[in-house]
Design a protein around this motif. Structure first.
Motif, short mmCIF file in Angstrom:
data_model
loop_
_atom_site.label_atom_id
_atom_site.label_comp_id
_atom_site.label_asym_id
_atom_site.label_seq_id
_atom_site.Cartn_x
_atom_site.Cartn_y
_atom_site.Cartn_z
N LEU A 132 28.60 54.27 -29.25
CA LEU A 132 29.92 53.80 -29.62
C LEU A 132 30.40 54.62 -30.81
N HIS A 133 31.58 55.21 -30.71
CA HIS A 133 32.09 56.08 -31.76
C HIS A 133 32.51 55.24 -32.97
N MET A 134 32.05 55.67 -34.14
CA MET A 134 32.26 54.91 -35.37
C MET A 134 32.93 55.73 -36.47
N VAL A 135 33.38 56.94 -36.18
CA VAL A 135 33.97 57.82 -37.20
C VAL A 135 35.47 57.94 -36.93
N THR A 136 36.31 57.74 -37.96
CA THR A 136 35.94 57.30 -39.31
C THR A 136 35.87 55.78 -39.39
N ALA A 137 36.29 55.15 -38.31
CA ALA A 137 36.18 53.70 -38.20
C ALA A 137 35.76 53.39 -36.77
N GLU A 138 35.38 52.17 -36.53
CA GLU A 138 34.97 51.78 -35.19
C GLU A 138 36.11 52.01 -34.21
N ASN A 139 35.83 52.84 -33.15
CA ASN A 139 36.88 53.18 -32.18
C ASN A 139 37.05 52.04 -31.18
N MET A 140 37.75 51.00 -31.65
CA MET A 140 37.96 49.81 -30.83
C MET A 140 39.34 49.24 -31.14
N MET A 141 40.00 48.74 -30.10
CA MET A 141 41.30 48.12 -30.29
C MET A 141 41.36 46.84 -29.47
N LEU A 142 41.84 45.76 -30.10
CA LEU A 142 42.05 44.50 -29.41
C LEU A 142 43.45 44.01 -29.72
N VAL A 154 37.82 50.41 -25.89
CA VAL A 154 36.74 50.93 -26.72
C VAL A 154 36.38 52.33 -26.24
N ARG A 155 36.05 53.20 -27.18
CA ARG A 155 35.71 54.60 -26.88
C ARG A 155 34.20 54.76 -26.89
N LEU A 156 33.67 55.34 -25.79
CA LEU A 156 32.23 55.46 -25.59
C LEU A 156 31.86 56.87 -25.14
N SER A 157 30.66 57.28 -25.48
CA SER A 157 30.05 58.49 -24.92
C SER A 157 28.79 58.06 -24.17
N LEU A 158 28.69 58.44 -22.89
CA LEU A 158 27.64 57.94 -22.01
C LEU A 158 26.92 59.08 -21.33
N THR A 159 25.65 58.87 -21.08
CA THR A 159 24.88 59.71 -20.16
C THR A 159 24.53 58.84 -18.97
N LEU A 160 25.08 59.19 -17.81
CA LEU A 160 24.98 58.36 -16.62
C LEU A 160 24.15 59.04 -15.55
N ASP A 161 23.43 58.23 -14.80
CA ASP A 161 22.62 58.72 -13.70
C ASP A 161 23.53 59.18 -12.56
N CYS A 162 23.15 60.29 -11.90
CA CYS A 162 23.95 60.84 -10.80
C CYS A 162 23.01 61.47 -9.77
N PRO A 163 22.53 60.70 -8.79
CA PRO A 163 21.68 61.28 -7.73
C PRO A 163 22.43 62.37 -6.98
N MET A 164 21.76 63.50 -6.74
CA MET A 164 22.40 64.65 -6.12
C MET A 164 21.65 65.09 -4.87
N ASN A 165 22.41 65.50 -3.88
CA ASN A 165 21.86 66.14 -2.69
C ASN A 165 22.09 67.64 -2.84
N LEU A 166 21.01 68.39 -3.08
CA LEU A 166 21.13 69.80 -3.43
C LEU A 166 20.78 70.72 -2.26
N ARG A 167 20.86 70.24 -1.04
CA ARG A 167 20.54 71.09 0.10
C ARG A 167 21.49 72.27 0.22
N GLN A 168 22.74 72.10 -0.19
CA GLN A 168 23.73 73.17 -0.10
C GLN A 168 23.91 73.94 -1.41
N PHE A 169 23.07 73.69 -2.38
CA PHE A 169 23.14 74.40 -3.66
C PHE A 169 23.03 75.91 -3.40
N PRO A 170 23.92 76.74 -4.01
CA PRO A 170 24.88 76.45 -5.09
C PRO A 170 26.33 76.35 -4.62
N VAL A 171 26.56 75.96 -3.38
CA VAL A 171 27.95 75.76 -2.92
C VAL A 171 28.16 74.29 -2.59
#
Length: 405
Positions: A132-142, A154-171
């Protein structure tokens, strides 16, 4: 100082401060009144008990939307991606309705006051890490409207899971999703819905050097059934088309040149064994290094990708060119052995019998066969590799056209 003198001094100070107070205009007092009432309402346990609105009634419908400001760090090895976004909720809480005129028709609550307001317990079920972004104040609005509507962002930075089918990699086309669910409230208490207008928006500042963001985003309901009940879930799925430019310059073109260089051995003198062996071994080792390097982009997959097919084919062509010289050397060596035996013969040429003549003819045929193998390889290898390229890139073009659709 006597007690009476001290009392007089306090009275004089009080009269002076009272004379300096400027009375607020009536409009300012009326504008401050709704916030004061709302703050008093939230702090009153008898009127606001910090549970969901209309606890005995139907479930609360929460309209959700996302505004994505950045996308990046799509990692094939860990199969995840990072995203920075604004998570927006919109619901109605009649307990927060207020009366009184405000200039804009709503009130923006400070983070300290907003912590006392009931909010949906939304979470990202495919989250690996979040901040949760806290600079310079908590990035939240109600924001609370007069009719009790509540807007929460609310402003967030996330790392999310993403299963991939790479049979056609790199196209390939990578399809990643964002899952938003309620953690503790079942569908009897809360229901998430995508906003009807612009449920998922993307910033114009999004730049991805390796991917191109698709034009369509799929919005779905993914309500889940657990042993503890049904829990509301919504999902947004977007597509990322991988750009092949990097892999063309780093993988495809270098390996293509290595295969072509391996054909140079067909024009080297058959008797120059050190040169042809060194050229063959160098190209094989270089291809091995390139093949190992291409796998660093990928996890340990149990299936072959489009790049694996290319690297394997190039390795086969380079190794076949090396095996061709072994065949040439074997034919050439046998021919020379026969001629050497004839040279050691002490009989005169006029007295050579028919059997010796046959051996001479056989040795010459073997030498010409060795040269013929080189001549045929000069044409056969390029034609085969050209046919493979036509087939390989035709299939890739079909995959690319399907991905654009």
């Amino acid at each position: 100082m006597p007690r009476g003198g001290l009392l007089c001094t306090w009275l004089l100070h009080g009269m002076l401060l009272t004379s300096l107070v400027v009375p607020l205009p009536a409009a300012a007092a009326s504008q401050a009144l709704p916030f004061d009432l709302l703050r008093a309402l939230i702090g009153n346990a008898s009127t606001y008990n910090h549970i969901r609105p209309d606890a005995d009634g139907p479930p609360v419908t929460v309209n959700c939307s996302l505004y994505i400001t950045s996308l990046g760090s799509v990692e094939e090895t860990t199969m995840d991606y990072t995203v920075t976004l604004f998570l927006r909720h919109w619901w109605n809480d009649e307990r927060l309705a207020f009366t009184g005129a405000t200039r804009l028709g709503w009130l923006d609550l400070s983070p300290e006051v907003a912590t006392s307001v009931w909010k949906p317990d939304a979470y990202f079920s495919n989250e690996k890490s979040a901040a949760l972004h806290m600079v310079t104040a908590e990035n939240m609005m109600l924001r609370v409207f007069a009719n009790g509507d509540v807007f929460y962002s609310v402003r967030l930075s996330l790392t999310l899971d993403c299963p991939m089918n790479l049979r056609q990699f790199p196209v390939d086309v990578v399809k990643c999703s964002i899952y938003l669910e309620s953690y503790s409230m079942s569908t009897r208490d809360i229901v998430f819905r995508w906003s009807l207008e612009n449920p998922v928006e993307y910033s114009d500042q999004i730049t991805m050097p390796e991917f191109k963001l698709g034009d369509k985003t799929l919005h779905e309901d993914c309500t889940k059934n657990f042993s503890t009940g049904n829990f509301t879930c919504i999902r947004a799925t977007f597509s990322l088309r991988r750009k092949i430019g990097y892999y063309m310059f780093q993988i495809y073109i270098p390996t293509l040149l290595i295969v072509i260089i391996s054909w140079a051995a067909f024009w080297v003198n058959m008797e120059s064994a050190p040169a042809r062996v060194a050229l063959g071994m160098t190209t094989i080792l270089t291809m091995t290094t390139q093949s190992s390097g291409s796998r660093t982009f990928l996890p340990k997959l149990s299936y072959a990708t489009a790049m694996d097919v290319w690297m394997t084919a190039c390795m086969v062509f380079v190794f076949a060119a090396f095996l061709e010289y072994i065949a040439v050397t074997y034919a050439l060596t046998n021919g020379h052995d026969l001629l050497l035996k004839l040279a050691e013969c002490k009989e005169e040429e006029a007295e050579v019998d028919k059997k010796t003549k046959k051996k001479t003819e056989f040795g010459e045929k073997v030498s010409s066969l060795a040269q013929g193998i080189d001549n045929v390889s000069r044409v056969f290898f390029p034609i085969c590799f050209l046919f493979f390229n036509l087939l390989y890139w035709s299939i890739l073009l079909v995959v690319l056209s399907e991905g654009e659709e």
